[in-house]
Design an enzyme around this catalytic site. Structure first.
Site, PDB file in Angstrom:
ATOM      1  N   LYS A  88      32.554  45.774  49.426  1.00 52.61           N
ATOM      2  CA  LYS A  88      33.911  45.778  49.851  1.00 52.61           C
ATOM      3  C   LYS A  88      34.261  47.176  50.332  1.00 52.61           C
ATOM      4  CE  LYS A  88      35.459  41.365  48.089  1.00 52.61           C
ATOM      5  NZ  LYS A  88      35.986  40.698  47.206  1.00 52.61           N
ATOM      6  N   GLN A  90      40.370  40.836  42.667  1.00 48.81           N
ATOM      7  CA  GLN A  90      39.014  40.231  42.747  1.00 48.81           C
ATOM      8  C   GLN A  90      39.141  39.155  41.572  1.00 48.81           C
ATOM      9  OE1 GLN A  90      36.410  41.003  44.535  1.00 48.81           O
ATOM     10  NE2 GLN A  90      35.511  39.118  43.833  1.00 48.81           N
ATOM     11  N   ASP A 148      43.329  37.976  51.313  1.00 53.55           N
ATOM     12  CA  ASP A 148      42.478  36.741  51.251  1.00 53.55           C
ATOM     13  C   ASP A 148      43.168  35.307  51.527  1.00 53.55           C
ATOM     14  OD1 ASP A 148      40.195  37.467  49.716  1.00 53.55           O
ATOM     15  OD2 ASP A 148      40.951  37.801  47.886  1.00 53.55           O
TER      16      ASP A 148
END
Ligand code: NAP
Length: 284
Positions: A52, A96, A119
């Site tokens: 990322k 994460q 997200d």
């Protein structure tokens, strides 16, 4: 003859679009920033976070990485999220997952400001996907929709079957196909007659988490098959679909690797750009 959908090529096109978008904001004096939080030492998570960061750098997005020790408390993690929520230069925040077992994942997801939740896991964003009025979509289903569009596959009126009902993939995938006027069935581990249901699918999305779970006898001649699974075996990566045999029957199929995987990061970059535009009251 089946057409193999090249996820790398579609992802490259999305990234190019995002790069241009970031450049246009930069010309207005606006930067785009993504904060990625990782707690603990999970090796797979570390690889995802590194990828990322690399993608951000290539597109001109400023990336801030917060690597916290396994021993981090819930209070410490929530305090960092609160700080990033306030930070003007950060447009997107990603924590994460999975988190170490002592941390409350739900509370962490709820703590991220919905407008920075790139997200799309916050309940407010999940609800907005349900009603079809959303800014962000979870990156994997968003990437699949992008691949279908890039391949000129029209979902309208098609029988769509999604195997898997996770909050990250299966459920939002079903909603996106429904918004495009597909007729959607979502299957799971308690589904009866899975094979018969799959055989009716014009578009079949496999997000089961079991290597080569979808076999040729489950797939209709001419179907579109999208493989979300990622498994590392002795012979390299494979997906949830028995690609070798299934691809003999499909009209379109995604490979593993090089299919859905590359799209996920590209869509994260797109969501971050969207967040920056929204926060600066600019049109998408
Ligand atoms: P997950 O949370 O484990 O969900 C798996 C789903 O499959 C569950 O809904 C489960 O049903 C269902 N299932 C399990 N066994 C089944 C069976 N025998 N018949 C029918 N359904 C069954 O997994 P996920 O997070 O959605 O991920 C799925 C796969 O995609 C994994 O391999 C993951 O690594 C991969 N993935 C890839 C990307 C990417 O970027 N390419 C991104 C995310 C995930 P129940 O709900 O009844 O348990």
């Amino acid at each position: 003859m089946t057409e193999i959908i090249d996820g790398k090529a579609v992802a490259a096109a999305v990234k190019e679009r995002v790069k241009q978008g970031v450049l246009e904001l930069n010309e207005k004096g606006i930067t785009v920033g993504l904060a990625v939080i990782i707690v603990g030492e999970d090796p797979a998570s570390k690889v995802y976070v590194a990828n990322k960061k690399k993608a951000c750098e290539a597109l001109g997005i400023i990336s801030e990485e917060y690597a916290l020790p396994e021993s981090t408390t819930q209070e410490e993690l929530l305090a960092l999220i609160a700080e990033l929520n306030r930070k003007k230069s950060i447009n997107g925040i990603l924590c994460q997952l999975p988190l170490p077992a002592h941390l409350d994942e739900k509370q962490v997801i709820n703590a991220i400001l919905p407008e920075k939740d790139v997200d799309a896991f916050h309940p407010q964003n999940v609800g907005r996907i349900m009603i079809g009025d959303f800014d962000f979509v979870p990156c994997t289903p968003a990437g699949i929709m992008e691949m279908l569009e890039a391949s000129n596959i029209d979902v309208c009126g098609k029988t769509c079957v999604v195997i898997g009902r996770s909050n990250i993939v299966g459920k939002p995938m079903g909603m996106l196909l429904l918004h495009k006027n597909g007729t959607v069935t979502i299957c799971h581990s308690k589904t009866r007659n899975l094979k018969e249901i799959c055989l009716g699918a014009d578009i079949l999305v496999a997000a089961v988490g079991k290597p080569k779970f979808v076999t040729a006898d489950m797939v209709k001649e001419g179907a579109v098959v999208i493989d979300v699974g990622i498994h590392r075996g002795e012979n390299g990566l494979c997906g949830d679909v028995d690609f070798e045999n299934v691809s003999k029957k499909t009209s379109f199929i995604t490979p593993v690797p090089g299919g859905v995987g590359p799209m996920t990061i590209a869509m994260l970059m797109q969501n971050t750009l969207t967040a920056a535009k929204k926060q600066n009251a600019l049109p998408e």
